[in-house]
Motif scaffolding. Structure first.
Motif, short mmCIF file in Angstrom:
data_model
loop_
_atom_site.label_atom_id
_atom_site.label_comp_id
_atom_site.label_asym_id
_atom_site.label_seq_id
_atom_site.Cartn_x
_atom_site.Cartn_y
_atom_site.Cartn_z
N VAL A 755 -2.84 -10.35 16.07
CA VAL A 755 -1.53 -9.77 15.12
C VAL A 755 -0.42 -9.91 13.81
CG1 VAL A 755 0.19 -7.67 15.12
CG2 VAL A 755 -1.56 -7.15 16.79
N ILE A 756 0.32 -10.60 14.50
CA ILE A 756 1.10 -11.67 13.68
C ILE A 756 0.30 -12.48 12.69
CG2 ILE A 756 2.94 -13.97 14.05
CD1 ILE A 756 3.46 -12.80 16.33
N ASP A 761 2.29 -9.34 7.73
CA ASP A 761 2.86 -10.98 6.94
C ASP A 761 3.21 -11.83 6.69
OD1 ASP A 761 1.27 -8.99 4.93
OD2 ASP A 761 3.15 -8.30 4.33
N PHE A 762 3.63 -12.48 8.45
CA PHE A 762 4.36 -14.01 8.06
C PHE A 762 3.94 -14.84 7.60
CE2 PHE A 762 4.74 -17.19 11.23
CZ PHE A 762 6.57 -17.66 11.38
N ILE A 763 2.51 -14.57 7.95
CA ILE A 763 1.98 -16.44 7.18
C ILE A 763 1.92 -16.37 5.54
CG2 ILE A 763 -0.41 -17.72 7.52
CD1 ILE A 763 1.64 -17.29 10.17
N ALA A 849 -6.91 -20.77 5.65
CA ALA A 849 -6.37 -21.98 6.94
C ALA A 849 -5.83 -21.20 7.59
CB ALA A 849 -6.99 -22.74 5.77
N ALA A 850 -4.36 -20.71 6.84
CA ALA A 850 -2.96 -21.03 7.78
C ALA A 850 -3.19 -20.33 9.23
CB ALA A 850 -2.22 -20.50 6.96
N ARG A 851 -3.67 -19.25 8.76
CA ARG A 851 -4.03 -18.20 9.90
C ARG A 851 -4.98 -18.02 11.27
NH1 ARG A 851 -5.18 -12.43 5.46
NH2 ARG A 851 -3.06 -11.78 5.25
N LEU A 852 -5.93 -18.94 10.93
CA LEU A 852 -7.05 -19.32 11.42
C LEU A 852 -6.25 -20.49 12.37
CD1 LEU A 852 -10.58 -19.66 10.23
CD2 LEU A 852 -9.24 -18.12 11.26
#
Length: 922
Positions: A755-756, A761-763, A849-852
């Motif tokens: 969810v985050i 839109d945090f990432i 990449a940041a999300r993963l």
């Protein structure tokens, strides 16, 4: 030997028994004659009351009152036999018109053979209904208490003195507490009496050591719950037909030989007199005033009294519910602070400022034809609302809730251990369960030896068992596909309705078409959920019976897993779709992905998808909790009101008021067929809703807390006033539900990470602040570093590249006063004039990449914290471990002293014999 020892207590007190009055004998004989002549059936011949001699054999000088009730009041209230002394321990109900009288006759004959006393009486409201009242005399209670290893108090607990320094410190602390106001959540000692068995050492009851137990009154030594449990234990082992395994009350209930079986409530739950001035009339009245009454909603639950009245199993449920509700206080407080943080930082939020000031940014239509071009500033309100839930504190709250779930479960294990110690459940083990009648009937031809009992029993072979499990698993998979189909229908509704609302005549709906679509879709989804729940219960029953579980506990566990799986998927499937699929696979303007090559998939709101997820969770949670509370209390209230109304119309108000207790209890609603299953399932699903998507809706713990405060009193009111008294039964823990809670806790970590990383839109904000914003390369991120984020997160589309069916009917010049050549949409793609138009930019791959990376780091970090906390928190509190060790030591000392006393007596006896021998020697 066993029978002689069981009858010993009666023989010693038989001389002190007061004889029955002649008037009472005549009344009994007259009732025998009237019942015997009312119908010539054999069933009525057996309905004769016990003769005076049989009754007098169990009465002694201590039985003139029971639980403090005067004899006259006990007799008139319907808690005793017609003699006013023999308390009714259990009640069976049947109809004279039933065709299964032979099995009942054999069953009742064997009941008498076990030593139980019986008395029959016709219903006041219906002569066809017969009440069979059962009473267990003292010798029967003692015999079966020994067989069942029931622990009874035998010596008061000795609390050892602590160090003098600690004693002085405690005195000073108590003196300081005396200056403070009394805790409002605790009951006064005058209102809620202490139950003395909690302050005594207990041991399995033994008739040979009966003098060691604390017996002030034989009538009250075994409390009412224990007496009912003993009688039920006997009824489950009495035969009703010649032949192997033709025994047990449950089988007679299933084939309608008996209509109902239940212990009686202890009188009325309300009184004209105040409990503070006149005291409680009985434990039911005390429970109502101290637990079920709405005026004590802020008080602690009287768990010891609940356990004494309803048994350990129901007591553990309310202990768990109270513990869960108490643990929701910090979660609700932190969630509220996160929400307030969003309110206080709203004015300084750079993203919402840019959206509200973006009057020159034109957004592409969100649907085909009817949806117009919109200014980005039109979504200003939604951007501000999104900030309330998606802000800098969201990640902290997600980590906090994952840790909270672990702390809740670990401390519940400690709390359960304390309750198990206080309620003498540490060494309790369930008895070897009986085989279900359905299993026995199906597999009676194949038998094998039971490794525990050494007796032959029906056997289900490997191929039959696993073929049934495969069919059951296929049925579960099919029902999950039904849920997915229902979600697919909701998706089609959302896709079609957003275009319809965009062309709506009412401006309020037309301008908020996406919100209106989400709101109506959630309400329809809730109706579908409730309808499918009814279907799922029938399918779960069918599949569970198809598996043919061997015992009742295996049946309950299988049914519980199926119902939880069905309802969990049914409740959360739409939420999973909105959280992880909505707006993710729509394509881009000019190349939309379509459903069945016709409908364009729904996009997220320009301010993000989180607002849709918040609406889904908020509406579903409020509606479901409101509906559950109404169904739990509203239905029994309406049914009992209708019954009272009918009785009042037929017999009048005065006649209804004079009904005996068994008549009043019979007209109450029986407890659910599945026991506490519905109560647990409701709370477990709520726990999942509170933890799984809590990062998107931080107010979920607060809503759960408010609901549970009401839920405790609703359940208490239902148990005390609207339901028949359930059979008190024992349990050491909450069973399979604890494993389900642990599974939900693990799932919540994964879902909140997604969810985050994916929904919020945090990432993207973090990547922009450190890589592309004004502060790029400076190693810091703040609101000032977010300038230009909105423009960087929107891609450009040339309007002339639209497909024909996607071209809006309302042109840009009509809406905005100018011709629209370019519009913007949420994505990271190259502009139309680049070398590779509409291809993904480098920023897209950085964000992906940041999300993963965030998902991997978040999950490993939180799981490490959960594991560390679970390791650091012991399952047994240190003071409880010390108390258990000291109790073990004291019991060994008592046994040692008793053995020394026995040896000393033998030694004195030998000396006495030797002296006598020497005197006789010439």
């Amino acid at each position: 030997m066993e029978e002689s020892s069981a009858e010993a207590p009666d023989s010693s007190t038989q001389d002190d028994v007061p004889p029955l009055a002649v008037k009472d004998v005549n009344v009994l004989l007259e009732r025998v004659r009237s019942e015997g002549t009312s119908s010539p059936s054999r069933d009525d011949d057996d309905s004769t009351l016990l003769n005076p001699g049989t009754h007098s054999s169990i009465l002694d000088e201590n039985s003139k009152s029971d639980s403090g009730l005067p004899e006259a009041r006990s007799k008139s209230s319907g808690l005793c036999f017609s003699d006013g002394k023999s308390r009714i321990d259990y009640l069976l109900v049947y109809r004279k018109s039933s065709s299964l009288s032979e099995k009942r006759e054999v069953f009742e004959r064997n009941i008498r053979a076990e030593g139980l006393h019986m008395e029959k009486e016709a219903s006041v409201t219906n002569n066809d209904v017969i009440f069979l009242k059962l009473h267990a005399p003292w010798d029967v209670l003692c015999r079966y208490a020994e067989l069942m290893n029931i622990r009874m108090p035998f010596r008061r607990k000795i609390f050892y003195r602590r160090h003098k320094f600690m004693s002085r410190m405690e005195k000073r602390i108590n003196k300081f507490r005396g200056w403070l106001p009394r805790k409002p959540m605790k009951f006064d000692s005058d209102t809620l009496p202490d139950l003395e068995e909690n302050e005594s050492f207990t041991a399995p009851f033994s008739r040979s050591r009966i003098h060691h137990f604390i017996i002030h009154n034989k009538d009250t030594f075994f409390n009412n719950a224990t007496r009912s449990r003993i009688v039920h234990h006997i009824l489950q082992r009495v035969k009703y037909e010649e032949g192997k395994n033709k025994m047990g009350l449950n089988r007679l209930l299933s084939n309608n030989s008996y209509e109902a079986a239940f212990p009686l409530h202890e009188g009325r739950y309300h009184s004209k007199n105040s409990i503070r001035t006149h005291g409680a009339e009985n434990h039911r009245h005390l429970l109502y005033e101290c637990w079920a009454w709405w005026g004590v909603w802020y008080k602690y639950q009287p768990l010891d009294l609940i356990r004494r009245y309803f048994g350990e199993k129901i007591g553990l449920y309310f202990a768990w519910l109270g513990w869960y509700t108490g643990m929701l206080f910090p979660a609700a407080l932190v969630g509220l602070l996160v929400f307030l943080y969003g309110i206080f930082t709203l004015e300084h939020c750079q993203v919402s400022k840019e959206i509200c000031q973006a009057t020159d940014i034109i957004m592409c239509p969100i649907c085909d034809q009817y949806c117009p071009y919109l200014k980005l500033s039109d979504s200003c309100i939604y951007a501000k609302v999104t900030h309330l839930f998606d802000n800098g504190a969201t990640v902290f709250f997600a980590v906090f809730m994952a840790v909270w779930a672990t702390v809740f479960l670990e401390f519940w294990k400690r709390r359960r251990a304390v309750l198990a110690y206080d309620w003498d459940l540490i060494d309790w083990e369930e008895e070897e369960e009986e085989i279900r009648p359905q299993f026995e009937a199906k597999y009676s031809k194949k038998e094998r030896m039971n490794p525990i009992s050494g007796k032959p029993e029906p056997y289900q072979d490997f191929t039959d068992k696993y073929s049934r499990l495969i069919v059951s698993a296929s049925g579960i998979f099919f029902m999950i596909l039904v849920v997915i189909a229902a979600v697919f229908g909701i998706v089609i509704y959302r896709v079609i309705t957003v275009s319809t609302f965009a062309a709506f005549g009412w401006a309020l709906i037309r301008n908020n078409s996406q919100v209106a679509t989400t709101g109506t879709a959630v309400c329809i989804n809730f109706c579908v959920i409730m309808l499918l729940n009814v279907l799922y219960e029938k399918v779960a029953l069918l599949l569970t019976n198809l598996e043919q579980p061997r015992t009742e506990s295996e049946w309950e566990n299988s049914f519980t897993l199926k119902m939880f799986l069905f309802q969990f998927v049914n409740l959360n499937s739409s939420t999973f779709y909105i959280a992880f699929f909505l707006g993710r696979f729509t394509g881009r303007p000019g190349a939309y992905l379509r459903l069945i090559n016709r409908w364009k998939l729904e996009e997220c709101h320009p301010s993000g998808c989180l607002i849709d997820l918040c609406m889904q969770m908020g509406i579903i949670m409020v509606l479901k909790q409101t509906w559950n509370n109404f169904m739990e209390l509203g239905c029994p209230l309406i049914q009992n009101w209708w019954t009272r109304r009918k009785l009042k119309r037929e017999h009048g108000q005065k006649a209804k008021a004079s009904f005996p207790q068994w008549e009043r209890d019979y007209h109450l609603q029986p407890m659910n067929a599945h026991g506490l299953f519905d109560e647990y399932l409701e709370m477990i699903l709520q726990f999942g809703f509170t933890t799984i998507f809590v990062a998107a809706f931080p107010l979920a713990p607060l809503l759960a807390l408010l609901n549970n405060i009401i839920e405790i009193r609703l359940d208490a009111y239902k148990f005390v006033t609207q339901w028949r008294r359930p059979l008190p039964s024992q349990a050491k823990d909450i069973g399979i539900w604890y494993g389900i809670l642990e599974g939900i806790g693990i799932l919540s970590v994964i879902t909140n990470a997604f969810v985050i990383a994916v929904t919020s839109d945090f990432i993207p904000r973090l990547v922009y602040a450190y890589k592309y914003g004004p502060c790029a390369g400076q190693g810091r991120a703040g609101e000032g570093c977010m300038r230009g984020y909105v423009n960087a997160s929107l891609s450009v589309f040339r309007v002339s590249d639209f497909e024909k069916r996607s071209q809006p009917r309302a042109t840009g010049s009509e809406l905005l006063g100018e011709s629209v050549k370019y519009c913007r949409y949420r994505d990271y793609r190259e502009p139309p004039d680049s070398a590779e138009p509409y291809s993904y930019t480098l920023q897209f791959w950085h964000v992906l990449a940041a999300r993963l990376a965030f998902i991997i780091v978040f999950e490993h970090m939180v799981f490490a914290i959960k594991t560390l906390i679970a390791y650091l928190i012991p399952d047994l509190p240190k003071d409880l471990r010390d108390r258990m060790r000291r109790e073990k030591y004291l019991i060994q000392e008592m046994m040692y002293e008793a053995e020394l006393e026995r040896l000393q007596k033998e030694k004195n006896e030998r000396k006495r014999k030797e002296r006598v021998h020497h005197k006789e020697w010439p």
